[in-house]
Scaffold this active site. Structure first.
Site, short mmCIF file in Angstrom:
data_model
loop_
_atom_site.label_atom_id
_atom_site.label_comp_id
_atom_site.label_asym_id
_atom_site.label_seq_id
_atom_site.Cartn_x
_atom_site.Cartn_y
_atom_site.Cartn_z
N HIS A 15 0.83 -1.20 0.00
CA HIS A 15 0.00 0.00 0.00
C HIS A 15 0.87 1.24 0.00
O HIS A 15 2.02 1.17 0.38
CB HIS A 15 -0.85 0.03 1.28
CG HIS A 15 -2.14 -0.69 1.10
ND1 HIS A 15 -2.48 -1.78 1.85
CD2 HIS A 15 -3.16 -0.48 0.25
CE1 HIS A 15 -3.66 -2.22 1.45
NE2 HIS A 15 -4.09 -1.45 0.49
N ALA A 16 0.27 2.36 -0.33
CA ALA A 16 0.89 3.67 -0.18
C ALA A 16 2.39 3.65 -0.50
O ALA A 16 2.77 3.42 -1.64
CB ALA A 16 0.61 4.20 1.21
#
Lengths: 88, 130, 209
Positions: A15-16
């Site tokens: 993620h991210a």
């Protein structure tokens, strides 16, 4: 074409920031990169596609690389995931 | 590399989004926050935005992320203060400001052109959270 | 800046500052309740800026400064809208130290064009244009029949006031108030109101001269 299987071990998953790192690393190679997991396939050079996968810790993914530098690309991405993206 | 400007009514919001985006940026990448008013109040300031665009441009153009309402008006006003060359290379992304900024920054870090950076930012609208 | 020019702008500014609460209340009903606060903040900044222009007699230059100051200090949508209006009005008045009916007509026309362009708006959408456009048309009607500046402004103010009343009868299709749709009917538009009170302040100041 090279296909490897690797388990995401870092806490926050793909993620991210880790997703960004993955895409940025993939983009440094000429090969096409695909990630497959949970019956979905994503373009490994697209931040939106990778983030949309919602890949959490302990998910096993298949990374496919295809192109003149597929070997180096596959190795670099695998090392990055195995190193937990520098997370503690 | 395409620069990214974050326009919010709140200085803290703009700075905070920039802080998050910097986690994902390339070392030489320009991400500029243009939030709030000079007196610290809530609002958007077209001059601050135009200065931010100028500092964010390294020659490849600038993608601007906006929050609500007058952020768009102020940004469009800011475009008027730019020279023609730069004006042709700036664009507002019709995207959620945080997700758009982060997606744009990553896309730009790959060396993509402005149109691709804007498209990725706008694609962030469809990111599912759960 | 000539004493008179300073006083005209101060008079308009003081009127806005004095109506801060009224404009904010109008905006609270159909918008986000900051129009009065933002406009007052803008004209407080203009007031401070005017001190630095004491020797400037070029009306265009002064209006340009007013526009720039509003753009950088209002904070809400009214900043770019009124700021652009003043910047555009500064063009026909550039180099002038006095204004005649013809020039004021051109200034209003340019200001309205700026607001339309910036806001991508037109009349009938419950915005400041619903006061300003009829005001401009009435002003021009007066100009055609050879009326004085004050007489033309009287016609303009009357039309602007009617425009404000008209905004009560329509629903908003631009700006924050448009989210309310049908519920925006019955309320007068704060932007149209601030436009009207600025014109009225200008007229009243000139009448006192």
């Amino acid at each position: 074409m090279i296909e490897i299987q690797v388990t995401i071990t870092n806490t926050s998953g793909l993620h991210a920031r880790p997703a960004a790192q993955f895409v940025q690393k993939a983009a440094t190679f000429k090969s096409k990169v695909k990630i497959a997991a949970n019956n979905k396939v994503a373009d490994g050079k697209s931040i939106l596609a990778v983030m949309s996968m919602g890949l959490k810790q302990n998910t096993q993914i298949t990374i496919t690389t295809e192109g003149e530098d597929e070997k180096e690309c596959s190795k670099a991405l695998e090392d990055m995931i195995k190193s937990n993206f520098g997370e503690e | 590399m395409v620069g990214v400007v974050i326009v919010s009514h709140s200085q803290k919001v703009a700075e905070g989004i920039r802080e998050m985006a910097l986690q994902m940026s390339a070392p030489e990448q320009k991400i500029i926050a243009a939030g709030g008013m000079a007196d610290g109040g809530i609002g958007t300031d077209a001059f601050q935005v135009s200065e931010a665009i100028i500092s964010a441009n390294t020659g490849d153009g600038v993608a601007v992320m906006v929050d609500l309402g007058s952020a768009v008006l102020s940004t469009e006003t800011a475009f008027e203060f730019l020279d023609e060359e730069l004006r042709a290379k700036v664009q507002i992304a019709d995207a959620p400001i945080l997700e758009g900024a982060i997606s744009a920054v990553v896309e730009a870090s790959l060396g993509s052109a402005l149109a691709a950076v804007i498209a990725t930012a706008e694609g962030a609208r469809t990111l599912n959270k759960c | 800046m000539s004493g008179e020019l300073y006083e005209v702008i101060s008079a308009v500014g003081e009127t806005i500052i004095g109506n801060r609460q009224m404009l904010t209340d109008l905006d609270a009903a159909i918008g986000d309740g900051d129009h009065g606060i933002n406009m007052a903040r803008g004209f407080e900044a203009v007031k401070a800026k005017l001190q630095t222009l004491e020797t400037e007699s070029d009306i265009g230059k002064v209006l340009k400064t007013v526009g720039m100051t509003l753009i950088s200090s209002v904070g809400g949508a009214a900043g770019p809208l009124y700021g652009t209006a003043f910047l555009r009005a500064a063009v026909p008045s550039q180099g002038k130290t006095e204004l005649d009916v013809e020039t004021i007509g051109l200034m209003l026309e340019a200001a309205i064009a700026g607001i339309k362009e910036r806001g991508k708006a037109t009349t009938g959408e419950k915005t400041m244009l619903d006061a300003l456009v009829p005001a401009y048309e009435a002003f021009q009607d007066g100009a055609k029949t050879g009326k004085s500046v004050i007489e033309c402004l009287e016609l303009a103010c009357e039309a602007a006031q009617q425009g404000v009343e008209f905004t009560k009868t329509i629903i908003a299709t631009k700006g924050r108030a448009s989210y309310l749709g049908e519920r925006s009917r019955g309320h007068q538009d704060p932007g149209a109101t601030s436009s009207y009170i600025m014109l009225k302040a200008l007229l009243e100041h000139l009448r006192r001269q």
